[in-house]
Design an enzyme around this catalytic site. Structure first.
Site, PDB file in Angstrom:
ATOM      1  N   LYS A  40       0.808  -1.224   0.000  1.00 52.39           N
ATOM      2  CA  LYS A  40       0.000   0.000   0.000  1.00 52.39           C
ATOM      3  C   LYS A  40       0.844   1.278   0.000  1.00 52.39           C
ATOM      4  CE  LYS A  40      -4.053  -1.969  -0.048  1.00 52.39           C
ATOM      5  NZ  LYS A  40      -5.164  -1.642  -0.927  1.00 52.39           N
TER       6      LYS A  40
HETATM    7  C1  LIG Z   1      -2.780  -7.134   3.642  1.00 49.37           C
HETATM    8  C2  LIG Z   1      -3.451  -6.803   2.349  1.00 49.37           C
HETATM    9  N1  LIG Z   1      -3.432  -7.692   1.383  1.00 49.37           N
HETATM   10  C3  LIG Z   1      -4.057  -7.469   0.198  1.00 49.37           C
HETATM   11  C4  LIG Z   1      -4.739  -6.317  -0.033  1.00 49.37           C
HETATM   12  C5  LIG Z   1      -5.482  -6.159  -1.336  1.00 49.37           C
HETATM   13  O1  LIG Z   1      -4.922  -5.304  -2.244  1.00 49.37           O
HETATM   14  P1  LIG Z   1      -5.833  -4.433  -3.172  1.00 49.37           P
HETATM   15  O2  LIG Z   1      -6.553  -3.444  -2.302  1.00 49.37           O
HETATM   16  O3  LIG Z   1      -4.902  -3.764  -4.110  1.00 49.37           O
HETATM   17  O4  LIG Z   1      -6.828  -5.324  -3.860  1.00 49.37           O
HETATM   18  C6  LIG Z   1      -4.778  -5.352   0.964  1.00 49.37           C
HETATM   19  C7  LIG Z   1      -5.562  -4.143   0.792  1.00 49.37           C
HETATM   20  O5  LIG Z   1      -5.985  -3.508   1.742  1.00 49.37           O
HETATM   21  C8  LIG Z   1      -4.105  -5.596   2.198  1.00 49.37           C
HETATM   22  O6  LIG Z   1      -4.121  -4.692   3.200  1.00 49.37           O
END
Ligand SMILES: Cc1ncc(COP(=O)(O)O)c(C=O)c1O
Length: 321
Positions: A40
């Site tokens: 992120k």
């Molecule tokens: C730990 C974690 N894994 C995966 C994701 C998923 O990614 P995306 O929001 O780009 O789909 C997030 C999103 O908040 C996350 O915090």
């Protein structure tokens, strides 16, 4: 080098142990090596810099966002570096470690009851938006509807994967939270080679799978994988870049996160467990000439009080079906 320039260009490693019994090669992009400890960081920097360029975010304003913790961490770094204040709305199920990190970074945290119906004014999904609507000093980033989230991955994560594999990639498998990762990377890879298959992993309890498969909106229910799935349709989930979707349980995600630690020495979070579980399901039907790339979005250090804690498993009846 500026701290923000240390975001991205993460390693792509091939897994050798957890993949035993499958033929296809599986590689994982280690996103926990970013300065804020997760994927992120990429979108935090990109969304803030885009808002600055477009004149939507002014010096002295406070950034506000709802986040499962990782975007909050990314935004905290960007806000510290650029001199903005930050207010974050989290669910009260967010791990203690993530909460502590935000406190250490001096973020103003508002924890909301995760069991509130999503349509309520004070629910996780509505709180930040409503507060920002009433207060012009607040700038709502809105990672769930802000297409600069997806563009961050289109501009960085996708090209990195393409270069690191030298274009030798057949499947990209990743969890869908906001969808920024899978749709941004998916769009980039499909432009390079339309034959690359993009497979999303969605937790049981989230609405995405049924909508993707049958255009049906199910009643969402509670699950414990942090960061994946949603209770609402959101703009950043651009289903047109996804070829197929599979459902994952809490239990499989957490067990496979632990397997990553025992078998590969990689201490990763629950969504990494979901992603490697998903990649292994896809690998079952593939031969040794195929390569799957997946993502490990964050580190297991953030989940020592949950996934890596026996008492927490017991509290949840070992996630028995
Ligand atoms: C730990 C974690 N894994 C995966 C994701 C998923 O990614 P995306 O929001 O780009 O789909 C997030 C999103 O908040 C996350 O915090």
């Amino acid at each position: 080098m500026n701290l923000l320039d240390a975001i991205g260009n993460t390693p792509l490693v091939q897994l050798h142990n957890i993949t035993k019994g499958t033929q296809a090669k599986i590689c994982a992009k280690l996103e926990f090596t970013n300065p804020g400890g997760s994927i992120k960081d990429r979108i935090s920097r990109y969304m803030v810099e885009k808002a600055e360029k477009e004149g939507k975010l002014q010096p002295g304003q406070t950034i506000i966002e709802n986040s499962s913790g990782n975007t909050a961490m990314g935004l905290a770094i960007v806000a510290r570096q650029k001199g903005y204040k930050l207010k974050i709305v989290i669910r009260d199920t967010t791990s203690k470690e993530k909460l502590k990190m935000l406190q250490v970074l001096g973020v103003d945290v508002i924890a909301v009851d995760a069991s509130l119906p999503p349509e309520r004014e004070d629910s996780y999904n509505n709180y930040a938006k409503n507060l920002a609507a009433k207060n012009p000093d607040l700038f709502y980033i809105d990672q769930h509807n802000n297409l600069n989230n997806n563009e961050a991955h289109y501009m960085t994560t996708g090209p990195e994967i393409w270069e690191q594999t030298k274009g030798k990639i057949d499947y990209f498998v990743a969890g869908i939270g906001t969808g920024g990762t899978i749709c941004g990377v998916g769009r980039f890879l499909k432009e390079k080679n339309p034959n690359i298959k993009i497979i999303a992993v969605d937790p049981f309890g989230s609405i995405f799978y049924d909508y993707f498969k049958h255009k049906k909106l199910i009643e969402p229910y509670r699950y414990f994988i942090e960061g994946l799935g949603d209770e609402f349709l959101i703009k950043t989930a651009q289903f047109e870049y996804i070829d197929d979707m599979i459902k994952v349980t809490d239990k499989n995600s957490f067990e496979y996160a632990m397997k990553l630690a025992y078998e590969e020495g990689i201490i990763a979070g629950g969504s990494s467990g979901a992603n490697i579980w998903g990649a292994l399901q896809i690998a079952k039907d593939l031969d040794e000439n195929k390569r799957i790339v997946t993502i490990f979005p964050d580190s297991g250090y953030k989940y020592f009080s949950t996934i890596y804690n026996e008492d927490w498993w017991k509290q949840h009846n070992n996630f028995a079906d």
